[in-house]
Design a protein around this motif. Structure first.
Motif, short mmCIF file in Angstrom:
data_model
loop_
_atom_site.label_atom_id
_atom_site.label_comp_id
_atom_site.label_asym_id
_atom_site.label_seq_id
_atom_site.Cartn_x
_atom_site.Cartn_y
_atom_site.Cartn_z
N SER A 2 35.31 118.83 -43.21
CA SER A 2 35.14 117.52 -42.60
C SER A 2 34.64 117.54 -41.17
O SER A 2 34.10 116.56 -40.69
N LYS A 3 34.84 118.64 -40.47
CA LYS A 3 34.46 118.76 -39.05
C LYS A 3 35.15 117.69 -38.21
O LYS A 3 34.58 117.13 -37.27
N LYS A 4 36.39 117.40 -38.54
CA LYS A 4 37.20 116.44 -37.79
C LYS A 4 37.35 116.88 -36.34
O LYS A 4 37.49 116.06 -35.43
N TYR A 5 37.27 118.19 -36.09
CA TYR A 5 37.41 118.70 -34.73
C TYR A 5 36.32 118.16 -33.81
O TYR A 5 36.57 117.93 -32.63
N PHE A 8 37.38 114.75 -32.90
CA PHE A 8 38.52 114.84 -32.00
C PHE A 8 38.09 115.20 -30.57
O PHE A 8 38.59 114.61 -29.60
N ILE A 9 37.20 116.14 -30.42
CA ILE A 9 36.73 116.53 -29.09
C ILE A 9 36.07 115.34 -28.40
O ILE A 9 36.31 115.08 -27.22
N LYS A 10 35.25 114.59 -29.14
CA LYS A 10 34.61 113.40 -28.57
C LYS A 10 35.68 112.37 -28.17
O LYS A 10 35.62 111.80 -27.09
N TYR A 44 40.32 125.29 -37.47
CA TYR A 44 40.85 125.58 -36.13
C TYR A 44 39.99 126.61 -35.41
O TYR A 44 39.72 126.48 -34.21
N LEU A 45 39.52 127.61 -36.14
CA LEU A 45 38.64 128.61 -35.53
C LEU A 45 37.34 127.96 -35.05
O LEU A 45 36.83 128.29 -33.98
N GLU A 46 36.81 127.03 -35.84
CA GLU A 46 35.59 126.30 -35.44
C GLU A 46 35.84 125.48 -34.17
O GLU A 46 34.99 125.42 -33.29
N PHE A 47 37.00 124.85 -34.09
CA PHE A 47 37.40 124.10 -32.90
C PHE A 47 37.41 125.03 -31.68
O PHE A 47 36.88 124.68 -30.62
N ASN A 149 47.58 119.44 -42.40
CA ASN A 149 46.55 120.40 -42.00
C ASN A 149 46.02 120.01 -40.63
O ASN A 149 46.39 118.96 -40.09
N ILE A 150 45.16 120.84 -40.08
CA ILE A 150 44.63 120.60 -38.73
C ILE A 150 43.78 119.33 -38.67
O ILE A 150 43.83 118.60 -37.68
N GLU A 151 43.05 119.03 -39.74
CA GLU A 151 42.22 117.82 -39.75
C GLU A 151 43.10 116.58 -39.65
O GLU A 151 42.82 115.66 -38.88
N GLU A 152 44.19 116.56 -40.43
CA GLU A 152 45.11 115.43 -40.37
C GLU A 152 45.78 115.35 -39.00
O GLU A 152 45.97 114.26 -38.45
N PHE A 153 46.10 116.49 -38.41
CA PHE A 153 46.70 116.53 -37.08
C PHE A 153 45.77 115.88 -36.05
O PHE A 153 46.19 115.01 -35.28
#
Length: 165
Positions: A2-5, A8-10, A44-47, A149-153
């Motif tokens: 999903s690339k939610k990270y 999130f950064i934005k 998380y590694l991508e983040f 998961n990290i995306e939901e977080f």
């Protein structure tokens, strides 16, 4: 993925977080981290490849990034500070110390906070793989699940359902 990270950064930038982007999209975690935590979720590694630093507006909460994991940061708390505090409390109780180390071997801390006391968020790499848990002082190893998961977080933070100040 999903690339939610990225979203999130934005969001963090738009909400006055102190965000320092990496100049290169890369990640060089030291072997001691990679050998201890073998199944870090890809998201998380991508983040971590994108962000050098991510600190809340209050400056009391921070995501642990590459420099912290590699112990090349000038922040007061090391990435494994809460494990060290627990081990200090265990003193000479070798069995308790082994239990503490075993627990932390299965939980990768990703966020540290000093807002209203010491707390952290970690990725569970053993029981409920990939889920995010939150722990507090004084019993850091007694945690509650906050996301699957990290995306939901990331999403729950953006929705202000997890107050991470």
């Amino acid at each position: 993925m999903s690339k939610k990270y990225i979203e999130f950064i934005k969001w963090a930038k738009d909400n006055n977080w102190n965000v320092i982007d990496k100049t290169e999209y890369s990640l060089m975690l030291e072997d001691k981290i990679l050998s201890r935590y073998k199944e870090i979720p890809t998201e998380y590694l991508e983040f971590l490849k994108m962000v050098k630093q991510l600190i809340s507006p209050s400056e009391k909460t921070r995501f642990i990034c590459e420099n912290e994991y590699n112990n090349k940061s000038d922040i007061a708390f090391r990435w494994d500070e809460f494990e060290a505090l627990s081990l200090e409390v265990a003193k000479d109780d070798e069995e308790w110390k082994m239990e503490i180390t075993s627990w932390w071997n299965k939980h990768l801390p990703i966020v540290m906070s000093v807002n209203g006391g010491y707390s952290f968020y970690a990725i569970d790499l053993y029981n409920d793989k990939g889920s995010i848990v939150k722990g507090y002082e004084p019993e850091f190893e007694e945690v509650e699940k906050v996301a699957n998961n990290i995306e939901e977080f990331f999403n729950l933070i953006m929705l202000n359902e997890i107050d991470i100040q």
